[in-house]
Write an enzyme that holds these catalytic residues in place. Structure first.
Site, PDB file in Angstrom:
ATOM      1  N   THR A 195       1.830 -11.127  -9.690  1.00  0.00           N
ATOM      2  CA  THR A 195       0.899 -10.969  -8.575  1.00  0.00           C
ATOM      3  C   THR A 195      -0.430 -10.472  -9.140  1.00  0.00           C
ATOM      4  O   THR A 195      -0.507 -10.011 -10.284  1.00  0.00           O
ATOM      5  CB  THR A 195       1.413  -9.951  -7.543  1.00  0.00           C
ATOM      6  OG1 THR A 195       1.344  -8.646  -8.104  1.00  0.00           O
ATOM      7  CG2 THR A 195       2.842 -10.265  -7.096  1.00  0.00           C
ATOM      8  N   LYS A 250      -1.012   9.818   0.501  1.00  0.00           N
ATOM      9  CA  LYS A 250      -1.193  11.120   1.136  1.00  0.00           C
ATOM     10  C   LYS A 250      -0.034  11.397   2.083  1.00  0.00           C
ATOM     11  O   LYS A 250       0.400  10.509   2.830  1.00  0.00           O
ATOM     12  CB  LYS A 250      -2.515  11.169   1.897  1.00  0.00           C
ATOM     13  CG  LYS A 250      -3.726  11.095   0.984  1.00  0.00           C
ATOM     14  CD  LYS A 250      -4.998  11.153   1.788  1.00  0.00           C
ATOM     15  CE  LYS A 250      -6.197  11.036   0.848  1.00  0.00           C
ATOM     16  NZ  LYS A 250      -7.459  11.004   1.599  1.00  0.00           N
ATOM     17  N   ASP A 257       3.646   0.157  -8.137  1.00  0.00           N
ATOM     18  CA  ASP A 257       3.108   0.946  -9.244  1.00  0.00           C
ATOM     19  C   ASP A 257       3.128   2.437  -8.910  1.00  0.00           C
ATOM     20  O   ASP A 257       2.747   3.250  -9.727  1.00  0.00           O
ATOM     21  CB  ASP A 257       1.679   0.507  -9.572  1.00  0.00           C
ATOM     22  CG  ASP A 257       0.731   0.656  -8.385  1.00  0.00           C
ATOM     23  OD1 ASP A 257       1.201   0.632  -7.231  1.00  0.00           O
ATOM     24  OD2 ASP A 257      -0.488   0.779  -8.612  1.00  0.00           O
ATOM     25  N   GLU A 298       0.006  -6.897 -10.027  1.00  0.00           N
ATOM     26  CA  GLU A 298       0.849  -6.735 -11.208  1.00  0.00           C
ATOM     27  C   GLU A 298       0.048  -6.991 -12.481  1.00  0.00           C
ATOM     28  O   GLU A 298       0.180  -6.258 -13.465  1.00  0.00           O
ATOM     29  CB  GLU A 298       2.049  -7.679 -11.133  1.00  0.00           C
ATOM     30  CG  GLU A 298       3.004  -7.525 -12.298  1.00  0.00           C
ATOM     31  CD  GLU A 298       4.199  -8.451 -12.214  1.00  0.00           C
ATOM     32  OE1 GLU A 298       5.053  -8.364 -13.121  1.00  0.00           O
ATOM     33  OE2 GLU A 298       4.299  -9.255 -11.266  1.00  0.00           O
ATOM     34  N   ASP A 324       0.857  -1.190   0.000  1.00  0.00           N
ATOM     35  CA  ASP A 324       0.000   0.000   0.000  1.00  0.00           C
ATOM     36  C   ASP A 324       0.889   1.236   0.000  1.00  0.00           C
ATOM     37  O   ASP A 324       1.723   1.399   0.888  1.00  0.00           O
ATOM     38  CB  ASP A 324      -0.889  -0.009   1.236  1.00  0.00           C
ATOM     39  CG  ASP A 324      -1.977   1.040   1.197  1.00  0.00           C
ATOM     40  OD1 ASP A 324      -1.787   2.084   0.537  1.00  0.00           O
ATOM     41  OD2 ASP A 324      -3.021   0.832   1.828  1.00  0.00           O
TER      42      ASP A 324
END
Length: 191
Positions: free
Chosen positions: A169, A107, A139, A172, A103
């Site tokens: 994954t 922010k 990503d 992915e 993750d």
């Protein structure tokens, strides 16, 4: 009851997987529902694959899939952050540590929750065998830049491509399906 790794009643890495002469151990940190973990275990039956996942439901799904395939070389447990490395894995036990699409907490106020940070890298260096590889993929370009910056000291970059064919994954597949290439970095701790 707390759902922390130490109190979850889920096992740490099986002792036979880290005993002298045991096959190489690979860890999929953030194994989700096991697509990569199970794919690797099927493709490489002479290696052991240990998944660590924060969400209990995903761990249960992954282990049911492992059981259905009767894989003796794969297991997923619940764990979170750098603490999971310390609690679940002994020093110098892991040949490859995969961290794929953690993750990004994009922010600014949430950036402190990112998995790959200085503490995590200390834990990764502790559990990796000499020459063991930490493989990072994301990503999120900003997060990748942070990962690359954190590994400049104490780590040495090695080629991502190493001749091993690895399954994609779930994340992915999604990302590549959008026509985008993930950011990838493989590093070895300078011991």
């Amino acid at each position: 009851m707390s759902d922390t790794p130490a109190e979850s009643n889920l096992p740490a890495v099986p002792p036979a997987w880290i005993s002298a002469g045991a096959p190489p151990l690979e860890v999929d940190f953030g194994c989700h529902r096991g697509a990569f973990l199970i794919g690797m275990a099927l493709a490489e039956p002479g290696r052991n694959f240990f998944g660590i996942e924060r969400q209990t439901t995903r761990v249960e799904i992954c282990n049911r899939r492992i059981e259905r395939r009767r894989l003796a070389n794969a297991l997923a447990v619940r764990g979170e952050g750098a603490a999971a490395l310390k609690e679940l894995l002994p020093p110098a036990s892991v040949e490859t540590l995969h961290v794929s699409f953690p993750d990004p907490w994009p922010k600014r106020r949430h950036a402190g929750r990112r998995l790959v940070n200085a503490d995590f890298l200390v834990g990764a260096a502790r559990v990796l065998r000499p020459g063991g590889v930490l493989r990072l993929m994301t990503d999120d370009e900003a997060y990748f830049g942070e990962m690359a910056g954190l590994t400049r000291e104490g780590w040495r970059e090695v080629p991502w491509e190493d001749g091993v064919v690895r399954p994609a994954t779930t994340f992915e597949k999604t990302f590549r399906g959008l026509g985008q290439l993930p950011f990838q970095l493989a590093v070895v701790a300078k011991n």
